[in-house]
Design an enzyme around this catalytic site. Structure first.
Site, PDB file in Angstrom:
ATOM      1  N   THR A 191      21.912  19.751  -9.580  1.00 22.91           N
ATOM      2  CA  THR A 191      20.481  19.786 -10.084  1.00 22.91           C
ATOM      3  C   THR A 191      19.380  19.279  -9.229  1.00 22.91           C
ATOM      4  O   THR A 191      18.167  19.639  -9.389  1.00 22.91           O
ATOM      5  CB  THR A 191      20.215  19.349 -11.576  1.00 22.91           C
ATOM      6  OG1 THR A 191      20.196  18.053 -11.900  1.00 22.91           O
ATOM      7  CG2 THR A 191      21.447  19.994 -12.572  1.00 22.91           C
ATOM      8  N   VAL A 235      14.576  21.351 -10.774  1.00 25.73           N
ATOM      9  CA  VAL A 235      14.289  21.933 -12.357  1.00 25.73           C
ATOM     10  C   VAL A 235      15.827  21.890 -12.882  1.00 25.73           C
ATOM     11  O   VAL A 235      16.403  22.989 -13.123  1.00 25.73           O
ATOM     12  CB  VAL A 235      13.572  23.292 -11.717  1.00 25.73           C
ATOM     13  CG1 VAL A 235      13.395  23.945 -13.431  1.00 25.73           C
ATOM     14  CG2 VAL A 235      12.679  23.293 -10.977  1.00 25.73           C
ATOM     15  N   HIS A 236      16.304  20.654 -13.399  1.00 29.08           N
ATOM     16  CA  HIS A 236      17.457  20.315 -13.719  1.00 29.08           C
ATOM     17  C   HIS A 236      17.800  21.505 -14.879  1.00 29.08           C
ATOM     18  O   HIS A 236      18.836  22.100 -14.829  1.00 29.08           O
ATOM     19  CB  HIS A 236      17.595  19.155 -14.640  1.00 29.08           C
ATOM     20  CG  HIS A 236      17.220  17.965 -13.770  1.00 29.08           C
ATOM     21  ND1 HIS A 236      17.993  17.312 -12.669  1.00 29.08           N
ATOM     22  CD2 HIS A 236      15.787  17.180 -13.745  1.00 29.08           C
ATOM     23  CE1 HIS A 236      17.073  16.307 -12.210  1.00 29.08           C
ATOM     24  NE2 HIS A 236      16.024  16.133 -12.788  1.00 29.08           N
ATOM     25  N   ASP A 237      17.036  21.608 -15.838  1.00 30.04           N
ATOM     26  CA  ASP A 237      17.880  22.414 -17.011  1.00 30.04           C
ATOM     27  C   ASP A 237      17.742  23.935 -16.647  1.00 30.04           C
ATOM     28  O   ASP A 237      18.769  24.609 -17.026  1.00 30.04           O
ATOM     29  CB  ASP A 237      16.662  22.313 -18.274  1.00 30.04           C
ATOM     30  CG  ASP A 237      17.116  21.013 -18.854  1.00 30.04           C
ATOM     31  OD1 ASP A 237      17.823  20.339 -18.684  1.00 30.04           O
ATOM     32  OD2 ASP A 237      16.089  20.803 -19.760  1.00 30.04           O
TER      33      ASP A 237
END
Ligand code: BDR
Ligand code: CA
Length: 313
Positions: A191, A235-237
């Site tokens: 991520t 934008v990890h998620d």
């Protein structure tokens, strides 16, 4: 078509994940969204989810889940996401219905009622999911996969070894990793490569109503990211949704992953058995690489799609 359930704590990157999933009704059917105390309190993240869903005119069932972890008190992340949990834009207070204040029971009902297996997209501490699996074990055979943002094999962010979503509720994560349900782990290993650049964020300004909302969110998130050493914004998620939409842009390895629940410096760490002959079979596809250009294009394209279908100003 995949049927998905999104469990989240919006959260700037949660919002990007919701928007991108919503922009692809031809590939993803969002059965419902549940919230969990994480980035901010349950009340705040639920309000944020309402704001996002209402802004795009969605009609997706929204359920409130647990206010905190199974064992320890909740740790929030105002330094990354602000006091509201999703600082940046001003929302005019539009409301959106909460269909249930018992997300675990509601998810159980909805997942069993779905004619095909469901993929859970887990973007937050895993408390709701762990409770779902433990309270209603019959649900496991109706879950195709859990695509989660959480953990990191190489390093953490909340502590040197633990990533935020796992650190907040390691006991819940332990239940999920031991559930036998196939897991796709978008941890920090991948991520932190999954960024949008400052120029890309700026390009969203005034491009359309949903793009502009994303601009306001990502502009705040980018600035708060500086304190953690980021120039561009991970934008990890969104990785957990992007993998469902475009798995070919990722590379990963199937590994046996477990979670440290002991007190001490490694609490919340996710680790993989890297021995030539691991003691247990692989339970997780650990994503390790992503094509950043294609990843960020996926987000920008999704926002452009929504600019055309969003509510009128
Ligand atoms: C994760 O923690 C939260 O702050 C983000 O929304 C993401 O789910 C990243 O460590
Ligand atoms: Ca999140």
């Amino acid at each position: 078509m995949k049927h998905i359930w999104i469990d989240c704590d919006p959260g700037h990157d949660d919002a990007m994940a919701i928007l991108t999933a919503y922009a692809h009704p031809e590939k993803l059917h969002i059965l419902g969204v549940s919230t969990i105390g994480g980035n901010q309190t349950l009340q705040k993240v639920t309000q944020n989810a309402k704001n996002v869903l209402s802004f795009i005119g969605a009609e997706i069932p929204l359920a409130m889940g647990q206010s905190g972890p199974l064992v320890k008190p909740l740790n929030t992340a105002p330094e990354a996401h602000g006091e509201s949990g999703m600082d940046g834009p001003y929302f005019s207070g539009e409301d959106y219905p909460v269909v249930s204040e018992n997300a675990v029971a509601f998810m159980h009902e909805q997942i069993l009622a779905c004619p095909e297996p469901v993929t859970i997209v887990a973007l937050a501490p895993l408390t709701n999911i762990a409770l779902l699996l433990r309270t209603f074990p019959e649900v496991c055979s109706h879950i195709e996969c859990i695509s989660m943002m959480g953990g990191g094999i190489d390093h953490g962010n909340c502590t040197p070894l633990a990533e935020f979503n796992i650190y907040v509720d390691p006991e819940a994560a332990h239940i999920v990793f031991h559930s036998g349900i196939p897991i796709v782990m978008s941890g920090l290993d991948v991520t932190e490569q999954a960024t949008v650049t400052v120029a890309q964020i700026d390009s969203l300004q005034n491009r359309g109503r949903v793009s502009h909302l994303a601009y306001e969110l990502l502009h705040f998130y980018n600035e708060s990211g500086h304190q953690f050493g980021f120039i561009d914004s991970p934008v990890h998620d969104l990785c957990a949704v992007a993998w469902l939409l475009a798995p070919e842009i990722f590379r990963g390895t199937k590994r046996y992953v477990d979670v440290v629940t002991d007190e001490g410096a490694s609490r919340g760490q996710t680790f993989a058995d890297g021995r030539p002959i691991p003691a247990h079979p692989a339970n997780t596809l650990v994503l390790e690489q992503v094509d950043r250009e294609k990843f960020s294009a996926l987000l920008l394209d999704a926002l452009a799609r929504l600019d055309h279908v969003g509510k009128a100003e």
